[in-house]
Scaffold this active site. Structure first.
Site, short mmCIF file in Angstrom:
data_model
loop_
_atom_site.label_atom_id
_atom_site.label_comp_id
_atom_site.label_asym_id
_atom_site.label_seq_id
_atom_site.Cartn_x
_atom_site.Cartn_y
_atom_site.Cartn_z
N ASN A 27 -88.20 -2.31 11.00
CA ASN A 27 -88.13 -3.72 11.40
C ASN A 27 -86.86 -3.91 12.24
OD1 ASN A 27 -88.00 -6.49 11.61
ND2 ASN A 27 -87.53 -6.84 9.44
N LYS A 29 -85.89 -6.43 13.86
CA LYS A 29 -85.36 -7.80 13.86
C LYS A 29 -85.07 -8.25 15.31
CE LYS A 29 -83.80 -7.06 9.20
NZ LYS A 29 -82.97 -7.51 8.11
N HIS A 114 -91.16 -12.63 5.74
CA HIS A 114 -89.84 -11.99 5.63
C HIS A 114 -88.82 -13.05 5.20
CE1 HIS A 114 -86.09 -10.01 6.60
NE2 HIS A 114 -86.77 -8.87 6.60
N GLU A 184 -88.77 -6.96 -1.19
CA GLU A 184 -87.45 -6.93 -0.56
C GLU A 184 -86.52 -7.93 -1.25
OE1 GLU A 184 -87.52 -5.35 3.73
OE2 GLU A 184 -87.78 -7.52 3.82
P1 PGA Z 1 -82.12 -3.84 5.89
O1 PGA Z 1 -83.27 -4.90 6.19
O2 PGA Z 1 -82.76 -2.49 5.83
O3 PGA Z 1 -81.16 -3.98 7.01
O4 PGA Z 1 -81.53 -4.22 4.56
C1 PGA Z 1 -84.54 -4.77 5.64
C2 PGA Z 1 -85.38 -5.95 6.05
O5 PGA Z 1 -84.83 -7.06 6.20
O6 PGA Z 1 -86.60 -5.82 6.26
#
Ligand code: PGA
Length: 273
Positions: A27, A29, A114, A184
């Site tokens: 992901n 982002k 999310h 998550e």
């Molecule tokens: P992270 O994010 O691996 O940076 O903790 C995971 C996510 O938000 O899907």
């Protein structure tokens, strides 16, 4: 650990779950800042992706880069995901992307619910509507659930159950095969593995909790088939622990997924487990 979770744990250890290919989802982002950087990251991943035969790989770049990245490298191994999609299939909705638009540029998955979208206002009801629209268009959904914090009395389990119930109530068995649940915990997202201190037990407990949710409603066989991912501070250093000891069916990876050598190392770990 809540008794209900333990109960399923003992039931589950008696009948070991059949092994699934780990599903590794990157992901990205709102990163990177430019198309040029996105191409550089993607090329490094795509170059070696085909060698990981025992892993399924999904990449979720910012939607604006999708078409160009697809043209950059013809990796058949990597499937595409969007990071969100609109609550309706058609609407007058400035700034939004519809499931059909995403599908038309080669997207087959969409991450919904999310915590960063929920923090911007997505309610359980909106996540449900987005799921319905995406599923109707033929996309697979990666549904994120997660608690803000844990309390000793286990109230966070009720919070998670409400997220699941809103997403799954009344769903036909046939729809389940296109829905992946990603657990998550918000307290782990965005941190380094070192700072988040996620334990295998935290993950295993919740994987069981999610399976138990499905076992109660659809039966144990259906529950065992579900793909349940873990996400939040997943890095090369804890990937094996999360997958093997945490019993996650794969990982939803944020910050480490845009560092090509880290993402590739995690694919390699998942591939050899
Ligand atoms: P992270 O994010 O691996 O940076 O903790 C995971 C996510 O938000 O899907």
């Amino acid at each position: 650990m809540a008794p209900v979770v333990l109960e399923y744990w003992s039931m589950n250890t008696l009948h070991a779950t059949p092994a699934k290919k780990p599903l590794m989802v990157g992901n990205w982002k709102m990163k990177p800042a430019t198309l040029k950087d996105a191409k550089a990251i993607y090329q490094k991943i795509a170059k070696v992706a085909g060698t990981f035969r025992n892993v399924d790989i999904v990449v979720a770049p910012p939607a604006v880069f999708l078409s160009e990245l697809k043209r950059t490298s013809a990796s058949k191994k990597i499937k595409w995901s969007a990071q969100d999609s609109f609550i309706k299939r058609e609407a007058s909705a400035t700034g939004e992307l519809s499931p059909s638009q995403l599908k038309s540029v080669g997207v087959s998955y969409v991450i919904l619910g999310h915590s960063e979208r929920r923090a911007l206002g997505d309610t359980n009801e909106q996540v449900r509507a987005k799921m319905d629209a995406a599923l109707a268009e033929g996309l697979a959904v990666i549904l994120c659930i997660g608690e803000h914090e844990r309390d000793r009395s286990g109230e966070y389990l009720g919070f998670l159950e409400a997220q699941l119930t809103s997403a799954f109530k009344g769903r036909a068995r046939t729809e389940l095969d296109r829905i992946i649940v990603a657990y998550e915990p918000l307290w782990a997202i965005g941190k380094s593995a070192k700072d988040a201190h996620v334990q295998a037990r935290d993950v295993h407990e919740m994987i069981i909790f999610v399976r138990k949710y499905f076992a109660d409603r659809y039966g144990k066989a259906v529950a065992d088939e579900r793909v349940v991912l873990y996400g939040g501070s997943a890095e090369p250093v804890n990937a094996a622990m999360l997958l093997r000891d945490g019993h996650a069916d794969g990982l939803l990876i944020g910050h480490a997924s845009i560092v090509p050598h880290e993402f590739v190392e995690m694919l390699s770990i998942a591939n050899t487990l």
